[in-house]
Design an enzyme around this catalytic site. Structure first.
Site, PDB file in Angstrom:
ATOM      1  N   ILE A  32       0.981  -1.265   0.080  1.00 30.45           N
ATOM      2  CA  ILE A  32      -0.046   0.150   0.036  1.00 30.45           C
ATOM      3  C   ILE A  32       0.844   1.440  -0.060  1.00 30.45           C
ATOM      4  O   ILE A  32       0.661   2.037  -0.868  1.00 30.45           O
ATOM      5  CB  ILE A  32      -0.969  -0.133   1.254  1.00 30.45           C
ATOM      6  CG1 ILE A  32      -2.057  -1.197   0.999  1.00 30.45           C
ATOM      7  CG2 ILE A  32      -1.643   1.481   1.451  1.00 30.45           C
ATOM      8  CD1 ILE A  32      -3.025  -1.146   2.224  1.00 30.45           C
ATOM      9  N   ASP A  80      14.293   0.112  11.980  1.00 27.97           N
ATOM     10  CA  ASP A  80      13.130  -0.462  12.872  1.00 27.97           C
ATOM     11  C   ASP A  80      12.397   0.779  13.286  1.00 27.97           C
ATOM     12  O   ASP A  80      13.075   1.613  14.355  1.00 27.97           O
ATOM     13  CB  ASP A  80      13.649  -1.329  14.026  1.00 27.97           C
ATOM     14  CG  ASP A  80      12.179  -2.069  14.446  1.00 27.97           C
ATOM     15  OD1 ASP A  80      11.265  -1.491  14.847  1.00 27.97           O
ATOM     16  OD2 ASP A  80      12.633  -3.246  14.945  1.00 27.97           O
ATOM     17  N   LYS A 140       7.709  12.296  15.730  1.00 25.37           N
ATOM     18  CA  LYS A 140       8.860  13.048  16.621  1.00 25.37           C
ATOM     19  C   LYS A 140      10.037  13.337  15.802  1.00 25.37           C
ATOM     20  O   LYS A 140      10.298  14.492  15.777  1.00 25.37           O
ATOM     21  CB  LYS A 140       9.058  12.344  17.981  1.00 25.37           C
ATOM     22  CG  LYS A 140       8.270  12.097  18.969  1.00 25.37           C
ATOM     23  CD  LYS A 140       7.978  13.444  19.813  1.00 25.37           C
ATOM     24  CE  LYS A 140       9.093  13.735  20.903  1.00 25.37           C
ATOM     25  NZ  LYS A 140       9.034  12.766  22.038  1.00 25.37           N
ATOM     26  N   SER A 173      -4.115   3.571   9.030  1.00 28.95           N
ATOM     27  CA  SER A 173      -4.870   2.727  10.299  1.00 28.95           C
ATOM     28  C   SER A 173      -5.475   1.855   9.551  1.00 28.95           C
ATOM     29  O   SER A 173      -5.149   0.945   8.561  1.00 28.95           O
ATOM     30  CB  SER A 173      -5.509   3.917  11.013  1.00 28.95           C
ATOM     31  OG  SER A 173      -6.002   3.089  12.204  1.00 28.95           O
ATOM     32  N   LYS A 191      -4.312  -0.082  16.581  1.00 21.49           N
ATOM     33  CA  LYS A 191      -5.026   0.822  15.728  1.00 21.49           C
ATOM     34  C   LYS A 191      -5.666   1.956  16.290  1.00 21.49           C
ATOM     35  O   LYS A 191      -5.586   3.268  15.734  1.00 21.49           O
ATOM     36  CB  LYS A 191      -5.525   0.159  14.513  1.00 21.49           C
ATOM     37  CG  LYS A 191      -4.892  -0.490  13.519  1.00 21.49           C
ATOM     38  CD  LYS A 191      -3.410   0.257  12.928  1.00 21.49           C
ATOM     39  CE  LYS A 191      -2.796  -0.406  11.567  1.00 21.49           C
ATOM     40  NZ  LYS A 191      -1.716   0.093  11.123  1.00 21.49           N
ATOM     41  N   ILE A 220      -7.627  -4.555   0.553  1.00 21.15           N
ATOM     42  CA  ILE A 220      -6.805  -4.217  -0.649  1.00 21.15           C
ATOM     43  C   ILE A 220      -6.385  -5.275  -1.295  1.00 21.15           C
ATOM     44  O   ILE A 220      -5.513  -5.813  -0.840  1.00 21.15           O
ATOM     45  CB  ILE A 220      -6.043  -2.938  -0.426  1.00 21.15           C
ATOM     46  CG1 ILE A 220      -6.721  -1.910   0.483  1.00 21.15           C
ATOM     47  CG2 ILE A 220      -5.522  -2.507  -1.683  1.00 21.15           C
ATOM     48  CD1 ILE A 220      -7.727  -0.885  -0.187  1.00 21.15           C
TER      49      ILE A 220
HETATM   50  C1  HXC Z   1       1.034 -15.593  17.761  1.00 21.46           C
HETATM   51  C2  HXC Z   1       3.099 -14.498  17.269  1.00 21.46           C
HETATM   52  C3  HXC Z   1       2.628 -14.741  15.733  1.00 21.46           C
HETATM   53  C4  HXC Z   1       1.578 -15.401  15.749  1.00 21.46           C
HETATM   54  C5  HXC Z   1       4.663 -13.808  16.192  1.00 21.46           C
HETATM   55  N1  HXC Z   1       4.152 -13.883  17.222  1.00 21.46           N
HETATM   56  N2  HXC Z   1       3.975 -14.161  15.246  1.00 21.46           N
HETATM   57  N3  HXC Z   1       2.075 -14.664  18.170  1.00 21.46           N
HETATM   58  N4  HXC Z   1       0.776 -15.682  16.440  1.00 21.46           N
HETATM   59  N5  HXC Z   1       1.234 -15.676  14.303  1.00 21.46           N
HETATM   60  C6  HXC Z   1       4.911 -13.499  18.808  1.00 21.46           C
HETATM   61  C7  HXC Z   1       6.358 -14.281  18.908  1.00 21.46           C
HETATM   62  O1  HXC Z   1       5.925 -15.430  19.396  1.00 21.46           O
HETATM   63  C8  HXC Z   1       6.605 -13.231  19.923  1.00 21.46           C
HETATM   64  O2  HXC Z   1       6.436 -13.476  21.043  1.00 21.46           O
HETATM   65  C9  HXC Z   1       6.348 -12.042  19.358  1.00 21.46           C
HETATM   66  O3  HXC Z   1       5.194 -12.143  18.660  1.00 21.46           O
HETATM   67  C10 HXC Z   1       7.417 -11.173  18.783  1.00 21.46           C
HETATM   68  O4  HXC Z   1       7.863 -11.938  17.628  1.00 21.46           O
HETATM   69  P1  HXC Z   1       8.864 -11.473  16.859  1.00 21.46           P
HETATM   70  O5  HXC Z   1       9.193 -12.260  15.501  1.00 21.46           O
HETATM   71  O6  HXC Z   1      10.160 -11.593  17.831  1.00 21.46           O
HETATM   72  O7  HXC Z   1       9.037 -10.144  16.539  1.00 21.46           O
HETATM   73  P2  HXC Z   1       9.162  -9.076  15.240  1.00 21.46           P
HETATM   74  O8  HXC Z   1      10.453  -9.662  14.710  1.00 21.46           O
HETATM   75  O9  HXC Z   1       9.571  -7.790  15.954  1.00 21.46           O
HETATM   76  O10 HXC Z   1       7.970  -9.068  14.472  1.00 21.46           O
HETATM   77  C11 HXC Z   1       6.806  -8.533  14.693  1.00 21.46           C
HETATM   78  C12 HXC Z   1       5.531  -9.333  14.116  1.00 21.46           C
HETATM   79  C13 HXC Z   1       5.653  -9.681  12.711  1.00 21.46           C
HETATM   80  C14 HXC Z   1       4.373  -8.184  14.175  1.00 21.46           C
HETATM   81  C15 HXC Z   1       5.193 -10.229  15.038  1.00 21.46           C
HETATM   82  O11 HXC Z   1       4.635 -10.304  12.230  1.00 21.46           O
HETATM   83  C16 HXC Z   1       6.284  -8.530  11.872  1.00 21.46           C
HETATM   84  O12 HXC Z   1       7.284  -8.178  11.913  1.00 21.46           O
HETATM   85  N6  HXC Z   1       5.409  -8.122  11.013  1.00 21.46           N
HETATM   86  C17 HXC Z   1       5.884  -7.035   9.851  1.00 21.46           C
HETATM   87  C18 HXC Z   1       5.034  -7.054   8.767  1.00 21.46           C
HETATM   88  C19 HXC Z   1       3.575  -7.038   8.823  1.00 21.46           C
HETATM   89  O13 HXC Z   1       3.251  -7.805   9.761  1.00 21.46           O
HETATM   90  N7  HXC Z   1       3.064  -6.473   7.891  1.00 21.46           N
HETATM   91  C20 HXC Z   1       1.562  -6.564   7.745  1.00 21.46           C
HETATM   92  C21 HXC Z   1       1.051  -5.424   7.345  1.00 21.46           C
HETATM   93  S1  HXC Z   1      -0.445  -5.744   7.034  1.00 21.46           S
HETATM   94  P3  HXC Z   1       7.000 -14.462  22.565  1.00 21.46           P
HETATM   95  O14 HXC Z   1       6.139 -14.510  23.447  1.00 21.46           O
HETATM   96  O15 HXC Z   1       7.195 -15.731  21.796  1.00 21.46           O
HETATM   97  O16 HXC Z   1       8.220 -13.931  22.417  1.00 21.46           O
HETATM   98  C22 HXC Z   1      -1.492  -4.726   7.962  1.00 21.46           C
HETATM   99  C23 HXC Z   1      -3.104  -4.740   7.631  1.00 21.46           C
HETATM  100  C24 HXC Z   1      -3.696  -4.052   8.901  1.00 21.46           C
HETATM  101  O17 HXC Z   1      -0.929  -4.133   8.868  1.00 21.46           O
HETATM  102  C25 HXC Z   1      -5.155  -4.192   8.608  1.00 21.46           C
HETATM  103  C26 HXC Z   1      -5.787  -4.660   7.370  1.00 21.46           C
HETATM  104  C27 HXC Z   1      -7.426  -4.780   7.443  1.00 21.46           C
END
Ligand code: HXC
Length: 286
Positions: A32, A80, A140, A173, A191, A220
């Site tokens: 997006i 990050d 910020k 959001s 959000k 989307i």
């Molecule tokens: C449960 C989960 C999980 C899952 C991760 N965790 N995936 N818990 N179910 N599927 C937990 C992990 O076990 C860990 O907890 C904690 O989350 C952090 O995980 P890390 O991998 O160490 O964190 P990090 O590398 O910072 O990753 C963050 C993340 C990841 C949010 C978990 O998914 C990510 O990086 N996402 C970025 C990209 C992304 O999501 N894009 C989406 C955009 S779409 P513990 O307790 O084990 O330590 C979007 C659309 C919005 O936003 C709305 C649309 C309608």
């Protein structure tokens, strides 16, 4: 394959409306946000896109730069949004290399599908940190530049403003928290915080000429969000349940962005522009 213009902006907008403007976008390599930036670049802007993955961010920057001959698009990877120092350094680099920051898109987000009883405190914290703290850090880091841009462009009737617009923020959001959304409690919580922040920024920074608005996309097509959050075999039925009868396109989010950032959005502040084909109004009614 680079996108064709009809895929990322409508042909109602005038070329050059963002000439000499600079956009700073977190999550800029995502489906997006990259389309939003591509549309602004097509219409004259230069850009800095910020991401965690170096290769993905740099490649996307090169790809977006093809939208307009002579465009400057910098990809700053390994940032990050949870790290305020890294973001501040990115904002400073953007302003130094491109001359200003006129527009900010706070688009970085974290998401996965999980029921609340399977989300650890750290998982919730990770999503809140990326979405809320990340957006806060973005504001910020860029606020001093936005203030300068807003001062240059403000229409106070006393001084001749610079051509075009500046000093504008869009938070990307969602609509998940308007009603309850299963498997998305963590993102809904985050959000809601982002929306509250956008309103606070509008009120506090409005007197300086800065505007702060929210775009809340629905589902989307062909985006990471949809790929992550819905099963492929359920998408057709889901699309039929949306009042507009289909998923949205990234172009429709770009068009909303151009509306808010250009002259058309001058008096819009503290507002949410929902772009979801009417989906949230049904609150799950099929
Ligand atoms: C449960 C989960 C999980 C899952 C991760 N965790 N995936 N818990 N179910 N599927 C937990 C992990 O076990 C860990 O907890 C904690 O989350 C952090 O995980 P890390 O991998 O160490 O964190 P990090 O590398 O910072 O990753 C963050 C993340 C990841 C949010 C978990 O998914 C990510 O990086 N996402 C970025 C990209 C992304 O999501 N894009 C989406 C955009 S779409 P513990 O307790 O084990 O330590 C979007 C659309 C919005 O936003 C709305 C649309 C309608």
């Amino acid at each position: 394959m680079p996108l064709e213009p009809y895929q990322y902006l409508s042909d109602v907008w005038k070329d050059g409306i963002f000439d000499n403007k600079v956009v700073f976008c977190t999550g800029g390599a995502g489906s997006i946000c990259s389309a939003q930036v591509r549309a602004l670049v097509h219409l004259g802007a230069n850009a800095c896109i910020i991401g965690r993955n170096v290769e993905k961010t740099e490649n996307m920057a090169k790809d977006i730069a093809t939208a307009r001959k002579g465009a400057k698009v910098i990809g700053i990877g390994a940032v990050d949004v949870r790290n305020p120092e890294a973001l501040a350094a990115a904002a400073d680099r953007c302003a130094k290399e491109l001359g200003a920051i006129d527009f900010v898109i706070a688009g970085a987000a974290g998401n996965f599908l999980a029921p609340m009883d399977q989300i650890s405190p750290n998982a919730l914290k990770s999503v809140i940190d990326i979405d809320v703290l990340g957006s806060y850090n973005t504001v910020k880091a860029t606020l001093p530049y936005l203030e300068k841009s807003a001062a240059k462009h403000r229409t106070d009737g006393k001084t001749k403003p610079a051509k075009g617009t500046g000093g504008r923020i869009i938070f990307v959001s969602a609509t998940l928290h308007y009603s309850g959304t299963p498997l998305q409690s963590h993102v809904s919580i985050a959000k809601a915080g982002v929306d509250a922040m956008a309103n606070a920024v509008a009120i506090e920074q409005g007197p300086k000429g800065i505007t702060s608005n929210i775009i809340a996309p629905g589902p989307i097509a062909d985006t990471e969000g949809v790929a992550r959050l819905s099963r492929e075999d359920g998408r057709e039925q889901n699309a039929r349940s949306i009042p507009s009868g289909r998923y949205g396109t990234v172009k429709e989010i770009s068009d909303a962005t151009i509306y808010l950032f250009s002259d058309t959005g001058n008096y819009v502040n503290g507002e949410t522009l929902v772009v979801d084909g009417g989906q949230w109004r049904t609150s799950g009614v099929q």
